[in-house]
Every structure is written in C-alpha cells, then in structure tokens.
Design a protein around this motif. Sequence first.
Motif, PDB file in Angstrom:
ATOM      1  N   ASP A   6       0.852  -1.186   0.000  1.00 23.71           N
ATOM      2  CA  ASP A   6       0.000   0.000   0.000  1.00 23.71           C
ATOM      3  C   ASP A   6       0.890   1.239   0.000  1.00 23.71           C
ATOM      4  OD1 ASP A   6      -2.142   1.625   0.044  1.00 23.71           O
ATOM      5  OD2 ASP A   6      -2.700   1.244   2.125  1.00 23.71           O
ATOM      6  N   THR A   7       1.525   1.504  -1.121  1.00 27.19           N
ATOM      7  CA  THR A   7       2.462   2.609  -1.217  1.00 27.19           C
ATOM      8  C   THR A   7       2.328   3.292  -2.578  1.00 27.19           C
ATOM      9  OG1 THR A   7       4.808   3.214  -1.082  1.00 27.19           O
ATOM     10  CG2 THR A   7       4.313   1.107  -2.063  1.00 27.19           C
ATOM     11  N   ALA A   8       2.618   4.586  -2.592  1.00 31.40           N
ATOM     12  CA  ALA A   8       2.610   5.331  -3.854  1.00 31.40           C
ATOM     13  C   ALA A   8       4.041   5.363  -4.369  1.00 31.40           C
ATOM     14  CB  ALA A   8       2.087   6.745  -3.622  1.00 31.40           C
ATOM     15  N   TYR A   9       4.283   4.691  -5.485  1.00 27.73           N
ATOM     16  CA  TYR A   9       5.636   4.604  -6.034  1.00 27.73           C
ATOM     17  C   TYR A   9       5.784   5.512  -7.249  1.00 27.73           C
ATOM     18  CZ  TYR A   9       9.755   2.828  -8.423  1.00 27.73           C
ATOM     19  OH  TYR A   9      10.971   2.750  -9.054  1.00 27.73           O
ATOM     20  N   PHE A  10       6.843   6.299  -7.229  1.00 23.72           N
ATOM     21  CA  PHE A  10       7.123   7.193  -8.358  1.00 23.72           C
ATOM     22  C   PHE A  10       8.586   7.102  -8.743  1.00 23.72           C
ATOM     23  CE2 PHE A  10       3.930   9.265  -5.686  1.00 23.72           C
ATOM     24  CZ  PHE A  10       2.921   9.522  -6.594  1.00 23.72           C
ATOM     25  N   MET A  11       8.835   7.219 -10.044  1.00 23.15           N
ATOM     26  CA  MET A  11      10.184   7.574 -10.467  1.00 23.15           C
ATOM     27  C   MET A  11      10.164   9.077 -10.703  1.00 23.15           C
ATOM     28  SD  MET A  11      11.620   4.486 -12.844  1.00 23.15           S
ATOM     29  CE  MET A  11      13.243   5.246 -13.032  1.00 23.15           C
ATOM     30  N   ILE A  12      11.277   9.727 -10.481  1.00 23.89           N
ATOM     31  CA  ILE A  12      11.307  11.192 -10.519  1.00 23.89           C
ATOM     32  C   ILE A  12      12.665  11.664 -11.028  1.00 23.89           C
ATOM     33  CG2 ILE A  12      11.795  11.118  -8.013  1.00 23.89           C
ATOM     34  CD1 ILE A  12      10.501  13.919  -7.818  1.00 23.89           C
ATOM     35  N   SER A  13      12.641  12.687 -11.893  1.00 23.09           N
ATOM     36  CA  SER A  13      13.904  13.224 -12.416  1.00 23.09           C
ATOM     37  C   SER A  13      13.738  14.710 -12.699  1.00 23.09           C
ATOM     38  CB  SER A  13      14.309  12.503 -13.704  1.00 23.09           C
ATOM     39  OG  SER A  13      13.523  12.973 -14.785  1.00 23.09           O
TER      40      SER A  13
END
Lengths: 101, 75
Positions: A6-13
């Motif tokens: 139950d987590t919000a996963y993002f890649m970010i750059s």
Amino acid sequence: MIRQFDTAYFMISVDTLEDNKGFAEKEHADFPLLANPDKKVALAYGVISPEAPPDRQFARRWTFYIDPTGKIAAIDKAVKPGSSGEDLVAHLTELKVPKKK
Amino acid sequence: MGKLLWTLPLAVAACALGAGSAAAQGATPAVELKVGDQAPDFTLPATDGKTYSLSGNLKGRWVALAWFPKAFTAG
C-alpha cells in the motif's frame, strides 16, 4: 510485485514532463513518473549538487521511502538499475509497509 | 619536503576559507537528508496527467520516490 504494497511509487527526475512521458511509454512504466525540471525539489532532497554546472545537474540514483507522517523512513543510495524492483520490495518489507487488503 | 609539509595545512586552511566565503556570498550548500527528517514537500506533475503533492493527495500514505538521472537511461 510493488503493487502488493500500500504505497505510492514514483520515479522522478529533473527532465521535462514530455521527456518523461516518452521514457514511460518506451519502458512501458505502469507507475507515474514525476518531472521536476526547475530542480527545486531535487535540490531540497540533495540529489543534485548546487555547485555543478546546470547542464551537468542530473539527479543521483537515490530512492527515498517516506512514511505516512511525512518523515523519511529510509534512503537507498545504492540503487542498482538491474535489480531496483527487487530492492524496492526488500525495503518495503523491511520497513513493514502494509500490504494492500 | 619540509616546506611541503607546512604548506599543506596552509592550503587546506585556504580551501576552508574559500568555502566559508562562498557560503557567505549565498551559495547554497548541498542538502543532506537523514532518516527521521521531515521529507521536503513537493507538488509536481506526473506522466499520468495528475499532480501529486506530499502534503496534499499523498498525505498519510507511504511514498517511494525513486530519483533517476536522466530519461532514456536505465531506470
């Protein structure tokens, strides 16, 4: 595998949203990519060095795990592109992040 | 050799002074976040067309932020 948590996963750059859209399509990413071209968030997280020339300011490959109170629970500074999915699951398990019901 | 030995601390001191004056001129030192620190807030657009905010629609959730150097490099 990540989706069981139950987590919000993002890649970010610090790329533009357009660049990251192209990247997400090419990689068939099933999670959102965040774009921070003005680098303010990257500077706040310390993933780029303010001393570096602007065209050399690429984010360090670090993953931050943030708990529900907004505190940093873990920082992975040794993310390996080849096993980032497995590493993520290992960290989420170690942090006892609840699984989706 | 003797000369080299005592010039070295001077060089180190000069570097330290240089760094000090850079800070005085308003250069921002690199941030070093630690476990337990409050995560810096953000509000950013995402590739799914939504906007995500740590203090907004992500509040109360576990969040994993995976920084990567450049689009079109291995994630």
